[in-house]
Design an enzyme around this catalytic site. Structure first.
Site, PDB file in Angstrom:
ATOM      1  N   CYS A 140       0.350   4.109   2.561  1.00 19.71           N
ATOM      2  CA  CYS A 140       0.181   4.180   3.802  1.00 19.71           C
ATOM      3  C   CYS A 140       2.096   4.212   3.886  1.00 19.71           C
ATOM      4  O   CYS A 140       2.463   4.791   5.185  1.00 19.71           O
ATOM      5  CB  CYS A 140      -0.425   2.698   4.152  1.00 19.71           C
ATOM      6  N   ASP A 141       2.352   3.274   3.233  1.00 21.76           N
ATOM      7  CA  ASP A 141       4.054   3.685   3.375  1.00 21.76           C
ATOM      8  C   ASP A 141       4.220   4.244   2.791  1.00 21.76           C
ATOM      9  O   ASP A 141       5.787   3.815   2.952  1.00 21.76           O
ATOM     10  CB  ASP A 141       4.634   1.519   3.323  1.00 21.76           C
ATOM     11  N   CYS A 154       0.882  -1.484   0.285  1.00 23.81           N
ATOM     12  CA  CYS A 154       0.010   0.082  -0.044  1.00 23.81           C
ATOM     13  C   CYS A 154       0.765   1.532  -0.714  1.00 23.81           C
ATOM     14  O   CYS A 154       1.293   1.681   0.991  1.00 23.81           O
ATOM     15  CB  CYS A 154      -0.639   0.010   1.354  1.00 23.81           C
TER      16      CYS A 154
END
Ligand code: NAP
Length: 307
Positions: A137-138, A134
């Protein structure tokens, strides 16, 4: 632990524990059955910055624990077990697990969906150490680094675009010679001068020294292999809902998600689907939590009517 509940919730992610918080606060005995640890897919994310209320962000594991604790405070119970069979058709629903059998008058399914994996050696152990699923997200951990995205759908295209604004260099690796992603992504990706398309190629091996250091790519036309040095690899090749157990009893769409509208009702009375496991457009932690509250509302309505 008792065996019979008003509501059983399958899955202890944000949908599951928000549903549990609402049903237990409405006075219904509630059991959450979770396979591994509270939090579900959130546990794959080290830093969550898009869930309101946490101004500094929060790691996925802590958020999962907080959600569980919030529901437990009002009496929701959790059983850690693997569900092995379900019987959802009658008025009394039965859930068999490797830790015993349980019954309830209503069931909320919140088993989520998982990222599809490439299935490479060491892929699982490198998650959070260079391998991710993701970019939203990261991605921020890869500022000015070299990364690659695998896949050719909308997720891969969106991830590559997000990363092009953060990373120094982004390879977009696809096993075909064109993207299946919608046209809206094509131009911005072509315009981003740090994005390089790698067509007709498959990732064959992950190289690492504690963290990912690179990959071996196989050209699917020529058969040639080459090594690519990378700091990060984002695998964006789709998702798979955890619905295998429900296949014979619930209506699923062609991708395996449980067919349920905004009221979260499935084709069976007293059975609701919340979060990523449900047919829906947007799959985020906050939409899963929202679904949980909605499912609890209609489960309460069903239980009150059925009394
Ligand atoms: P997807 O549309 O199913 O695309 C998966 C991609 O990964 C395909 O290009 C596929 O290749 C490739 N792939 C699958 N298995 C692979 C493997 N083992 N090795 C290498 N490549 C593999 O999945 P998605 O991109 O995650 O999208 C899922 C859904 O969310 C879609 O409905 C999508 O439209 C939606 N979505 C929408 C947006 C948006 O509209 N902004 C953003 C993200 C997601 P092939 O092409 O060869 O099959």
């Amino acid at each position: 632990m008792k065996q019979d509940y008003d509501v059983i919730i399958l899955g202890g992610g944000p949908a599951g524990y928000s549903a549990a918080l609402y049903t237990v606060r409405a006075g219904f005995s509630t059991l959450v059955i979770e396979r591994m640890a509270a939090g579900g897919q959130m546990n794959e994310t080290t830093q969550i910055d898009n869930y309101p209320g946490f101004s500094e962000g929060i790691d996925g594991f802590s958020l999962g624990m907080k959600m569980q604790e919030g529901a437990r405070r009002f009496g929701a119970e959790t059983k850690y077990a693997q569900v092995t069979a379900v019987s959802l058709e009658g008025k009394v629903k039965r859930i068999d697990t490797d830790g015993g059998s349980f019954t309830a008058r209503a069931v909320i399914i919140a088993t989520g969906a998982g990222h599809r994996h490439l299935g490479l050696a060491h892929e699982a152990e490198l998650v959070g150490r260079g391998v991710g699923y993701c970019a939203a997200c990261d991605g921020q951990f890869y500022r000015d680094k070299t990364v690659a995205v695998v896949g050719g759908g909308n997720s891969a295209a969106a991830d590559a675009l997000v990363l092009s604004r953060i990373a120094k260099k982004v390879y977009l690796i696809h096993r075909r010679d064109s993207l299946r992603a919608t046209k809206v992504y094509h131009k911005p990706l072509e315009k981003a001068d740090n994005v390089e398309f790698v067509w007709n190629s498959a990732v064959e091996e992950l190289h690492f020294q504690e963290k990912l250091t690179g990959i071996t790519l196989r050209d699917l036309h020529t058969g040639d292999a080459r090594r690519l040095e990378l700091d990060g690899l984002f695998i964006s090749i789709g998702r798979e809902p955890a619905t295998e157990l429900f296949r014979r009893q619930l209506e699923l769409d062609d991708q395996g998600y449980i067919v349920a509208g905004e009221r979260t009702e499935t084709n069976l009375r007293g059975v609701f689907a919340a979060g990523d496991v449900r047919t829906k457009e947007v799959r985020q932690i906050i939409t899963a939590a929202s679904d949980g509250a909605v499912a609890a509302h209609y489960a309460e309505e069903y239980l009150n009517d059925a009394q």
